[in-house]
Design a protein around this motif. Sequence first.
Motif, PDB file in Angstrom:
ATOM      1  N   ASP A  65       1.085  -0.521   0.359  1.00  0.00           N
ATOM      2  CA  ASP A  65      -0.197   0.086   0.267  1.00  0.00           C
ATOM      3  C   ASP A  65       0.499   0.710   0.228  1.00  0.00           C
ATOM      4  OD1 ASP A  65       0.848  -0.155   2.116  1.00  0.00           O
ATOM      5  OD2 ASP A  65      -0.572   0.644   4.203  1.00  0.00           O
ATOM      6  N   VAL A  66       1.664   1.066  -0.064  1.00  0.00           N
ATOM      7  CA  VAL A  66       2.738   2.462   0.217  1.00  0.00           C
ATOM      8  C   VAL A  66       3.164   3.545  -1.203  1.00  0.00           C
ATOM      9  CG1 VAL A  66       5.443   3.738   0.838  1.00  0.00           C
ATOM     10  CG2 VAL A  66       5.125   1.140   2.281  1.00  0.00           C
ATOM     11  N   ALA A  67       2.921   2.608  -2.221  1.00  0.00           N
ATOM     12  CA  ALA A  67       3.602   3.651  -3.790  1.00  0.00           C
ATOM     13  C   ALA A  67       2.460   4.536  -3.297  1.00  0.00           C
ATOM     14  CB  ALA A  67       3.783   2.938  -4.189  1.00  0.00           C
ATOM     15  N   GLU A  68       1.566   3.260  -3.222  1.00  0.00           N
ATOM     16  CA  GLU A  68      -0.424   4.456  -3.930  1.00  0.00           C
ATOM     17  C   GLU A  68      -0.046   5.338  -2.653  1.00  0.00           C
ATOM     18  OE1 GLU A  68      -4.740   3.536  -4.176  1.00  0.00           O
ATOM     19  OE2 GLU A  68      -3.264   2.352  -4.937  1.00  0.00           O
ATOM     20  N   PHE A  69      -0.004   5.272  -1.687  1.00  0.00           N
ATOM     21  CA  PHE A  69      -0.578   5.989  -0.290  1.00  0.00           C
ATOM     22  C   PHE A  69       0.092   7.657  -0.745  1.00  0.00           C
ATOM     23  CE2 PHE A  69      -0.645   7.166   3.802  1.00  0.00           C
ATOM     24  CZ  PHE A  69      -2.025   7.620   4.000  1.00  0.00           C
ATOM     25  N   LEU A  70       1.772   7.192  -0.980  1.00  0.00           N
ATOM     26  CA  LEU A  70       2.453   8.580  -0.817  1.00  0.00           C
ATOM     27  C   LEU A  70       2.129   9.235  -1.425  1.00  0.00           C
ATOM     28  CD1 LEU A  70       5.956   6.477   0.143  1.00  0.00           C
ATOM     29  CD2 LEU A  70       4.876   8.059   1.511  1.00  0.00           C
ATOM     30  N   ARG A  71       2.340   8.117  -2.786  1.00  0.00           N
ATOM     31  CA  ARG A  71       1.953   9.592  -4.250  1.00  0.00           C
ATOM     32  C   ARG A  71       0.542   9.990  -4.257  1.00  0.00           C
ATOM     33  NH1 ARG A  71       2.928   4.736  -7.073  1.00  0.00           N
ATOM     34  NH2 ARG A  71       5.720   4.685  -7.996  1.00  0.00           N
TER      35      ARG A  71
END
Length: 173
Positions: A65-71
């Motif tokens: 879930d990290v990449a999408e959340f940070l974007r």
Amino acid sequence: MMYFLDFDRTLFDTDTFKEYLAERDGDASITGEPEVDVAASLNERAQSGEIAFASGELAQFLYADVAEFLRMLGNEAVIITFGNEALQKIKVESALADVVRVTALYTGEKFKAEFLKDWPGYYGQEAVFADDRIHELELMSVAFPNMKVHEMRRDGKEGDGRWPVVRSLSELP
């Protein structure tokens, strides 16, 4: 709203990373204990340049879930990580190389709340903080009453009980 996000075991699967590194470098001591000794050894290797990672090499250890959340958060996301600065920096930079430009704060041996007291980018306004370490949660909730503190439990275990438990970044407000 600002989001202060711990790196190890919140954004990054540290245990799987250590297994990978032990296999990659042929050094089983990397997965040993005590963790503080392993981290100190890895930091020395990072400072000397003996250990390095290609851009994006460590992205495989970001939780799903990290990449999408940070974007989604963009400039509102701030990674705040405790520990040996040289090692933390090369891990963060490799893991997030293709994700997004993100602010990363390396606290060294200072606890995160203590570090934020002196950081000019935060003035005590309402913000969200997610971490897996109880002592960091305690210190942050005392130092910054406007901080919405959340305990990250990627391991599926029960939380401490004093803060809301999240198992995914999507559960943060």
